[in-house]
Scaffold this motif. Structure first.
Motif, PDB file in Angstrom:
ATOM      1  N   ILE A  31       0.845  -1.183   0.000  1.00 52.11           N
ATOM      2  CA  ILE A  31       0.000   0.000   0.000  1.00 52.11           C
ATOM      3  C   ILE A  31       0.886   1.240   0.000  1.00 52.11           C
ATOM      4  N   ILE A  32       0.726   2.040  -1.052  1.00 48.60           N
ATOM      5  CA  ILE A  32       1.420   3.320  -1.177  1.00 48.60           C
ATOM      6  C   ILE A  32       0.360   4.343  -1.572  1.00 48.60           C
ATOM      7  N   ARG A  33       0.308   5.460  -0.875  1.00 44.43           N
ATOM      8  CA  ARG A  33      -0.692   6.513  -1.145  1.00 44.43           C
ATOM      9  C   ARG A  33      -2.113   5.959  -1.089  1.00 44.43           C
ATOM     10  N   ASP A  34      -2.358   5.023  -0.227  1.00 43.99           N
ATOM     11  CA  ASP A  34      -3.672   4.398  -0.052  1.00 43.99           C
ATOM     12  C   ASP A  34      -4.113   3.578  -1.273  1.00 43.99           C
ATOM     13  N   VAL A  35      -3.185   3.281  -2.174  1.00 42.54           N
ATOM     14  CA  VAL A  35      -3.453   2.398  -3.305  1.00 42.54           C
ATOM     15  C   VAL A  35      -2.900   1.023  -2.926  1.00 42.54           C
ATOM     16  N   SER A  36      -3.767   0.018  -2.939  1.00 42.85           N
ATOM     17  CA  SER A  36      -3.382  -1.351  -2.560  1.00 42.85           C
ATOM     18  C   SER A  36      -3.207  -2.200  -3.804  1.00 42.85           C
ATOM     19  N   GLU A  82      11.003  -4.376  -8.333  1.00 41.50           N
ATOM     20  CA  GLU A  82      10.651  -3.168  -9.075  1.00 41.50           C
ATOM     21  C   GLU A  82       9.206  -2.789  -8.807  1.00 41.50           C
ATOM     22  N   VAL A  83       8.954  -1.488  -8.790  1.00 45.91           N
ATOM     23  CA  VAL A  83       7.614  -0.952  -8.593  1.00 45.91           C
ATOM     24  C   VAL A  83       7.361   0.060  -9.696  1.00 45.91           C
ATOM     25  N   ASN A  84       6.190  -0.010 -10.308  1.00 47.84           N
ATOM     26  CA  ASN A  84       5.791   1.018 -11.264  1.00 47.84           C
ATOM     27  C   ASN A  84       5.147   2.142 -10.463  1.00 47.84           C
ATOM     28  N   ARG A  85       5.797   3.285 -10.395  1.00 46.00           N
ATOM     29  CA  ARG A  85       5.322   4.396  -9.567  1.00 46.00           C
ATOM     30  C   ARG A  85       3.932   4.865  -9.988  1.00 46.00           C
ATOM     31  N   LEU A  86       3.597   4.741 -11.273  1.00 49.44           N
ATOM     32  CA  LEU A  86       2.291   5.183 -11.760  1.00 49.44           C
ATOM     33  C   LEU A  86       1.160   4.300 -11.236  1.00 49.44           C
ATOM     34  N   ASP A  87       1.465   3.034 -10.950  1.00 51.71           N
ATOM     35  CA  ASP A  87       0.455   2.139 -10.363  1.00 51.71           C
ATOM     36  C   ASP A  87      -0.023   2.637  -9.009  1.00 51.71           C
ATOM     37  N   TYR A  88       0.814   3.429  -8.335  1.00 52.40           N
ATOM     38  CA  TYR A  88       0.499   3.942  -6.991  1.00 52.40           C
ATOM     39  C   TYR A  88       0.265   5.452  -6.990  1.00 52.40           C
ATOM     40  N   GLN A  89       0.041   6.031  -8.155  1.00 50.01           N
ATOM     41  CA  GLN A  89      -0.263   7.458  -8.304  1.00 50.01           C
ATOM     42  C   GLN A  89       0.858   8.354  -7.768  1.00 50.01           C
ATOM     43  N   ILE A  90       2.103   7.902  -7.959  1.00 55.58           N
ATOM     44  CA  ILE A  90       3.268   8.698  -7.559  1.00 55.58           C
ATOM     45  C   ILE A  90       3.722   9.463  -8.790  1.00 55.58           C
ATOM     46  N   GLY A  91       3.303  10.712  -8.872  1.00 51.05           N
ATOM     47  CA  GLY A  91       3.603  11.529 -10.038  1.00 51.05           C
ATOM     48  C   GLY A  91       2.736  11.135 -11.221  1.00 51.05           C
ATOM     49  N   GLU A  92       3.069  11.729 -12.351  1.00 45.57           N
ATOM     50  CA  GLU A  92       2.354  11.461 -13.603  1.00 45.57           C
ATOM     51  C   GLU A  92       3.344  11.002 -14.652  1.00 45.57           C
ATOM     52  N   LYS A  93       2.837  10.506 -15.753  1.00 41.02           N
ATOM     53  CA  LYS A  93       3.687  10.113 -16.871  1.00 41.02           C
ATOM     54  C   LYS A  93       4.514  11.319 -17.297  1.00 41.02           C
ATOM     55  N   ASP A  94       5.833  11.122 -17.410  1.00 40.72           N
ATOM     56  CA  ASP A  94       6.719  12.237 -17.699  1.00 40.72           C
ATOM     57  C   ASP A  94       7.928  11.703 -18.459  1.00 40.72           C
ATOM     58  N   TRP A  95       8.251  12.303 -19.585  1.00 43.18           N
ATOM     59  CA  TRP A  95       9.370  11.825 -20.393  1.00 43.18           C
ATOM     60  C   TRP A  95      10.702  11.985 -19.663  1.00 43.18           C
ATOM     61  N   LYS A  96      10.755  12.866 -18.644  1.00 43.71           N
ATOM     62  CA  LYS A  96      11.998  13.109 -17.911  1.00 43.71           C
ATOM     63  C   LYS A  96      12.251  12.085 -16.805  1.00 43.71           C
ATOM     64  N   LEU A  97      11.222  11.338 -16.417  1.00 46.62           N
ATOM     65  CA  LEU A  97      11.331  10.414 -15.283  1.00 46.62           C
ATOM     66  C   LEU A  97      10.747   9.055 -15.666  1.00 46.62           C
ATOM     67  N   LYS A  98      11.526   8.000 -15.514  1.00 43.91           N
ATOM     68  CA  LYS A  98      11.047   6.658 -15.830  1.00 43.91           C
ATOM     69  C   LYS A  98       9.971   6.220 -14.831  1.00 43.91           C
ATOM     70  N   ASP A  99       9.158   5.288 -15.246  1.00 45.10           N
ATOM     71  CA  ASP A  99       8.054   4.806 -14.412  1.00 45.10           C
ATOM     72  C   ASP A  99       8.507   3.752 -13.409  1.00 45.10           C
TER      73      ASP A  99
END
Length: 176
Positions: free
Chosen positions: A119-124, A148-165
């Motif tokens: 659970i990260i950011r209340d996303v399970s 490995e964790v996909n940060r987008l799965d847990y709503q950590i930031g948004e899709k961004d070409w400068k930062l990998k997921d």
């Protein structure tokens, strides 16, 4: 001799208790790395805290209930750290903990796998985390995992070409 069966039963009960006792995490580390346009950003969180029941001879009787303080995020860049703790990323004021609670532990070759809820950011999300267990001289264990964790799965930031997921996480927990 007539007490021998009773003594064997007691021995069996007490040996099972000592093999799978509840321990607490006494030290460790939580590191991560994520690639971005200028290279790789490495950072840390505080060591995990919580409880662990681990029996290398009977992993099915094992369990983990761990938390990491989300506000302990550090990369060595105060501006970036402040941004990462903000509502845009971890939103630590609202979601102060990252949690993992296992539902199943099993042996996998020479290592183990812990399945459970992250659970990260209340996303399970249900995840399976590989880990290695080494018995220490004092009877405790050092448990270590890399995953490995996909940060987008847990709503950590948004899709961004400068930062990998994908973020690589390494956790070490000393339990006693």
């Amino acid at each position: 001799m007539k007490h021998l069966p009773f003594i064997l039963i007691l021995w069996t009960v007490f040996s099972n208790i000592t093999n799978a006792q509840t321990s607490r995490v006494v030290s460790g580390s939580t590191n991560f790395s994520v690639k971005f346009v200028l290279g790789t950003c490495d950072g840390t969180f505080d060591a995990p805290k919580g409880t662990a029941v681990f029996d290398e001879n009977n992993p099915g009787k094992s369990s983990f209930n761990l938390t990491i303080d989300a506000s302990s995020f550090q990369t060595g860049n105060k501006t970036r750290d402040k941004d990462m703790k903000s509502e845009k990323y971890f939103h630590v004021a609202k979601f102060p903990e990252i949690r993992f609670k296992s539902s199943k532990i099993e042996k996998s070759g020479n290592n183990y796998r812990a399945s459970g809820t992250l659970i990260i950011r209340d996303v399970s999300k249900n995840v399976t985390l590989p880990f290695d267990a080494k018995k220490n001289k004092d009877g405790g264990y050092t448990l270590s995992s890399q995953f490995e964790v996909n940060r987008l799965d847990y709503q950590i930031g948004e899709k961004d070409w400068k930062l990998k997921d994908i973020v690589t996480v390494q956790i070490v927990a000393e339990i006693h």
